[in-house]
Design a protein around this motif. Structure first.
Motif, PDB file in Angstrom:
ATOM      1  N   GLY A  23       0.831  -1.202   0.000  1.00 45.64           N
ATOM      2  CA  GLY A  23       0.000   0.000   0.000  1.00 45.64           C
ATOM      3  C   GLY A  23       0.864   1.249   0.000  1.00 45.64           C
ATOM      4  O   GLY A  23       2.009   1.227   0.473  1.00 45.64           O
ATOM      5  N   SER A  24       0.311   2.335  -0.532  1.00 44.31           N
ATOM      6  CA  SER A  24       1.115   3.572  -0.548  1.00 44.31           C
ATOM      7  C   SER A  24       1.271   4.112   0.869  1.00 44.31           C
ATOM      8  O   SER A  24       2.194   4.861   1.162  1.00 44.31           O
ATOM      9  N   ASN A  25       0.366   3.700   1.790  1.00 48.63           N
ATOM     10  CA  ASN A  25       0.582   4.060   3.194  1.00 48.63           C
ATOM     11  C   ASN A  25       1.936   3.558   3.688  1.00 48.63           C
ATOM     12  O   ASN A  25       2.632   4.254   4.407  1.00 48.63           O
ATOM     13  N   GLU A  26       2.298   2.336   3.293  1.00 48.01           N
ATOM     14  CA  GLU A  26       3.578   1.810   3.763  1.00 48.01           C
ATOM     15  C   GLU A  26       4.748   2.542   3.124  1.00 48.01           C
ATOM     16  O   GLU A  26       5.732   2.850   3.800  1.00 48.01           O
ATOM     17  N   ASN A  64      -6.638  15.834  -4.261  1.00 42.46           N
ATOM     18  CA  ASN A  64      -6.642  15.821  -2.800  1.00 42.46           C
ATOM     19  C   ASN A  64      -7.825  15.021  -2.253  1.00 42.46           C
ATOM     20  O   ASN A  64      -8.943  15.128  -2.742  1.00 42.46           O
ATOM     21  N   ASN A  65      -7.556  14.223  -1.244  1.00 41.73           N
ATOM     22  CA  ASN A  65      -8.596  13.531  -0.486  1.00 41.73           C
ATOM     23  C   ASN A  65      -8.705  14.263   0.858  1.00 41.73           C
ATOM     24  O   ASN A  65      -7.688  14.417   1.526  1.00 41.73           O
ATOM     25  N   PRO A  66      -9.866  14.738   1.274  1.00 41.93           N
ATOM     26  CA  PRO A  66     -11.224  14.429   0.809  1.00 41.93           C
ATOM     27  C   PRO A  66     -11.849  15.426  -0.164  1.00 41.93           C
ATOM     28  O   PRO A  66     -13.017  15.254  -0.503  1.00 41.93           O
ATOM     29  N   VAL A 125       4.335  13.959  -3.361  1.00 40.66           N
ATOM     30  CA  VAL A 125       3.033  14.234  -3.970  1.00 40.66           C
ATOM     31  C   VAL A 125       2.256  12.917  -4.011  1.00 40.66           C
ATOM     32  O   VAL A 125       2.646  11.975  -4.698  1.00 40.66           O
ATOM     33  N   ASP A 126       1.189  12.844  -3.222  1.00 39.22           N
ATOM     34  CA  ASP A 126       0.364  11.649  -3.116  1.00 39.22           C
ATOM     35  C   ASP A 126      -0.663  11.658  -4.245  1.00 39.22           C
ATOM     36  O   ASP A 126      -1.616  12.436  -4.229  1.00 39.22           O
ATOM     37  N   GLU A 127      -0.429  10.807  -5.237  1.00 43.13           N
ATOM     38  CA  GLU A 127      -1.310  10.757  -6.418  1.00 43.13           C
ATOM     39  C   GLU A 127      -2.133   9.466  -6.440  1.00 43.13           C
ATOM     40  O   GLU A 127      -2.260   8.808  -7.467  1.00 43.13           O
ATOM     41  N   ALA A 128      -2.725   9.128  -5.292  1.00 39.13           N
ATOM     42  CA  ALA A 128      -3.491   7.876  -5.199  1.00 39.13           C
ATOM     43  C   ALA A 128      -4.620   7.808  -6.238  1.00 39.13           C
ATOM     44  O   ALA A 128      -5.013   6.723  -6.666  1.00 39.13           O
ATOM     45  N   TYR A 129      -5.133   8.975  -6.633  1.00 38.97           N
ATOM     46  CA  TYR A 129      -6.287   9.010  -7.543  1.00 38.97           C
ATOM     47  C   TYR A 129      -5.932   9.524  -8.930  1.00 38.97           C
ATOM     48  O   TYR A 129      -6.806   9.948  -9.685  1.00 38.97           O
ATOM     49  N   ALA A 130      -4.638   9.496  -9.275  1.00 39.02           N
ATOM     50  CA  ALA A 130      -4.178  10.123 -10.517  1.00 39.02           C
ATOM     51  C   ALA A 130      -4.951   9.659 -11.749  1.00 39.02           C
ATOM     52  O   ALA A 130      -5.258  10.451 -12.633  1.00 39.02           O
ATOM     53  N   ARG A 164       1.874   6.435  -5.653  1.00 36.48           N
ATOM     54  CA  ARG A 164       0.694   5.917  -6.352  1.00 36.48           C
ATOM     55  C   ARG A 164       0.235   4.648  -5.641  1.00 36.48           C
ATOM     56  O   ARG A 164       0.925   4.116  -4.785  1.00 36.48           O
ATOM     57  N   THR A 165      -0.907   4.127  -6.074  1.00 34.57           N
ATOM     58  CA  THR A 165      -1.438   2.911  -5.446  1.00 34.57           C
ATOM     59  C   THR A 165      -2.201   2.083  -6.471  1.00 34.57           C
ATOM     60  O   THR A 165      -2.702   2.619  -7.469  1.00 34.57           O
ATOM     61  N   MET A 166      -2.306   0.785  -6.200  1.00 33.95           N
ATOM     62  CA  MET A 166      -3.181  -0.065  -7.001  1.00 33.95           C
ATOM     63  C   MET A 166      -4.541  -0.223  -6.312  1.00 33.95           C
ATOM     64  O   MET A 166      -5.396  -0.983  -6.772  1.00 33.95           O
ATOM     65  N   SER A 167      -4.750   0.495  -5.208  1.00 31.83           N
ATOM     66  CA  SER A 167      -5.979   0.312  -4.418  1.00 31.83           C
ATOM     67  C   SER A 167      -7.208   0.974  -5.020  1.00 31.83           C
ATOM     68  O   SER A 167      -8.326   0.656  -4.632  1.00 31.83           O
ATOM     69  N   LYS A 168      -7.046   1.939  -5.898  1.00 35.31           N
ATOM     70  CA  LYS A 168      -8.196   2.712  -6.348  1.00 35.31           C
ATOM     71  C   LYS A 168      -8.533   2.369  -7.795  1.00 35.31           C
ATOM     72  O   LYS A 168      -9.334   1.486  -8.028  1.00 35.31           O
ATOM     73  N   ALA A 169      -7.919   3.027  -8.768  1.00 34.22           N
ATOM     74  CA  ALA A 169      -8.284   2.792 -10.160  1.00 34.22           C
ATOM     75  C   ALA A 169      -8.103   1.316 -10.543  1.00 34.22           C
ATOM     76  O   ALA A 169      -8.891   0.757 -11.302  1.00 34.22           O
ATOM     77  N   ALA A 221      -5.357  -6.432  -2.288  1.00 30.47           N
ATOM     78  CA  ALA A 221      -4.021  -7.020  -2.437  1.00 30.47           C
ATOM     79  C   ALA A 221      -2.952  -6.209  -1.717  1.00 30.47           C
ATOM     80  O   ALA A 221      -1.885  -6.728  -1.418  1.00 30.47           O
ATOM     81  N   ARG A 222      -3.207  -4.943  -1.424  1.00 29.14           N
ATOM     82  CA  ARG A 222      -2.282  -4.037  -0.750  1.00 29.14           C
ATOM     83  C   ARG A 222      -0.992  -3.844  -1.556  1.00 29.14           C
ATOM     84  O   ARG A 222       0.043  -4.446  -1.258  1.00 29.14           O
ATOM     85  N   VAL A 223      -1.064  -3.007  -2.557  1.00 30.20           N
ATOM     86  CA  VAL A 223       0.123  -2.670  -3.341  1.00 30.20           C
ATOM     87  C   VAL A 223       0.151  -1.168  -3.598  1.00 30.20           C
ATOM     88  O   VAL A 223      -0.757  -0.621  -4.224  1.00 30.20           O
TER      89      VAL A 223
HETATM   90  C1  LIG Z   1      -6.705   5.596  -0.508  1.00 34.03           C
HETATM   91  C2  LIG Z   1      -5.530   6.501  -0.411  1.00 34.03           C
HETATM   92  C3  LIG Z   1      -4.248   5.993  -0.405  1.00 34.03           C
HETATM   93  C4  LIG Z   1      -4.075   4.534  -0.631  1.00 34.03           C
HETATM   94  O1  LIG Z   1      -3.528   3.841   0.345  1.00 34.03           O
HETATM   95  P1  LIG Z   1      -3.082   2.348   0.066  1.00 34.03           P
HETATM   96  O2  LIG Z   1      -2.278   2.081   1.264  1.00 34.03           O
HETATM   97  O3  LIG Z   1      -2.273   2.352  -1.187  1.00 34.03           O
HETATM   98  O4  LIG Z   1      -4.316   1.524  -0.059  1.00 34.03           O
HETATM   99  C5  LIG Z   1      -3.175   6.854  -0.368  1.00 34.03           C
HETATM  100  N1  LIG Z   1      -3.369   8.178  -0.355  1.00 34.03           N
HETATM  101  C6  LIG Z   1      -4.590   8.713  -0.383  1.00 34.03           C
HETATM  102  C7  LIG Z   1      -4.763  10.179  -0.431  1.00 34.03           C
HETATM  103  C8  LIG Z   1      -5.709   7.888  -0.397  1.00 34.03           C
HETATM  104  O5  LIG Z   1      -6.928   8.414  -0.388  1.00 34.03           O
END
Ligand SMILES: *Cc1c(COP(=O)(O)O)cnc(C)c1O
Length: 353
Positions: free
Chosen positions: A87-90, A161-163, A186-191, A215-220, A226-228
């Motif tokens: 996950g991009s959190n990690e 930006n989230n939210p 630059v957190d582009e989770a939703y790019a 970036r993340t595979m969690s969204k698009a 799977a947490r990547v």
């Molecule tokens: C959902 C989200 C993440 C994703 O986190 P993962 O650990 O990759 O699932 C990261 N940044 C933002 C802003 C998010 O909303």
């Protein structure tokens, strides 16, 4: 145990959106579509092929996966400039472990992703919130002013930006990078969901070695389970996080699953256009209902303003629709789902209007 807990953790609540089993779950910005059957089969086969070899540790450096991620990102990137984790959190936690920590400062601009300050607390990093304008906008002058005032070791920008949902002009990131102050994440989770016209910060990578784009595979990619997550940056930043990552942090099963999914990136990302259409529909219809709605480049929409957003959240839940109360007084956030899920949400909102 409270008295044994680190002082800065006492009284905090753990990150967690309620996981409530209702028909329409639009609260955590996942992709509502399950994997297409042929992709699911390919992932299952790739995972099955790894099982016999699970007596051995996985590739510690996930080189093949990083190569595949680099190919997906383009921009001339190679495995040496990409890093992956659970996950991009990690990956963001690893960046703070390597570049922040006790006695150091991380700067963000809230309301933004609520995990950034929590990751700072967890790594004993001092968190500073530089705030946003009244309309949730973020100007280069505010960001630069805050960077000069606080001299952060790590600066977080979130685009989209989230939210709030709105993408950030890369010129804002560039203005910070010109300050040469610490690393800039630059957190582009939703790019993948952004509207045409806003460039990714990936376009700045060649010029600024202190830039990290996560970036993340969690969204698009519809792969949240799977947490990547991953980042692109200068090879020296990839080297730095290897000092703090746990050995073999990314399991052989995860690496295999992610590579199989990336081999079908086209099929997985096919739902993105449909989700963007539903997002635009939510923005349009909520505005028609007289609500205030932020422009969105993501797969979710921030809407308000409510006297009591908690009551609206509960009323939607009573109608089988789970949205997110992000703790922003007067506002709620809803994820764009399938056309049916979106219709259920909008119908419930009409009942409440
Ligand atoms: C959902 C989200 C993440 C994703 O986190 P993962 O650990 O990759 O699932 C990261 N940044 C933002 C802003 C998010 O909303």
């Amino acid at each position: 145990m409270r008295e044994l807990l680190r002082a800065e953790l006492r009284g905090l609540t753990a990150y967690g959106a309620p996981q409530i089993d209702v028909p329409v779950r639009l609260n955590t910005n996942e992709n509502s579509y399950p994997l297409p059957p042929h992709v699911a089969q390919a992932v299952a086969k790739a995972v099955a092929d790894e099982v016999t070899g699970l007596n051995r540790y996985p590739d510690r450096d996930s080189v093949e996966l990083r190569k595949d991620l680099a190919d997906y990102l383009g921009h001339g990137l190679g495995a040496d400039r990409v890093w992956a984790a659970n996950g991009s959190n990690e990956v963001q936690q690893q960046l703070l472990q390597a570049f922040a920590g006790p006695g150091r400062v991380a700067l963000g601009f809230g309301p933004a992703y609520s995990m950034h300050p929590l990751l700072a607390v967890g790594t004993a990093t001092t968190w500073v919130d530089g705030g946003r304008d009244g309309d949730f906008g973020l100007t280069a002058s505010r960001v630069v002013e805050q960077v000069r005032a606080h001299r952060p070791h790590v600066t977080f920008l979130c685009s989209p930006n989230n939210p709030t949902g709105t993408a950030l002009d890369p010129a804002v990131a560039q203005a910070v990078l010109e300050e040469r102050q610490g690393i800039v994440v630059v957190d582009e989770a939703y790019a993948e969901f952004r509207r045409p016209g806003t460039a990714s910060a990936l376009t700045l990578l060649d010029r600024y070695p202190q830039l990290v784009v996560t970036r993340t595979m969690s969204k698009a990619f519809a792969f949240a389970g799977a947490r990547v997550g991953y980042f692109a940056a200068d090879p020296s930043i990839v080297d730095a996080v290897q000092l703090v990552r746990l050995p073999y942090h990314l399991s052989a099963l995860t690496q295999a699953a992610a590579r199989a999914a990336l081999a079908h990136a086209g099929a997985l990302l096919e739902t993105v256009d449909e989700l963007k259409a539903q997002r635009d529909r939510i923005v349009r219809e909520l505005r028609e209902m007289g609500l205030t709605v932020a422009d969105s480049d993501a797969n979710f929409v921030l809407f308000g303003r409510f006297e009591d957003q908690r009551a609206v959240w509960q009323a939607l839940l009573d109608r089988g629709v789970l949205v997110r109360d992000v703790g922003l007084s007067g506002w709620l956030r809803v994820t764009a789902g399938t056309p049916d899920e979106t219709s259920a949400f909008l119908a419930a909102m009409k009942e409440l209007a």
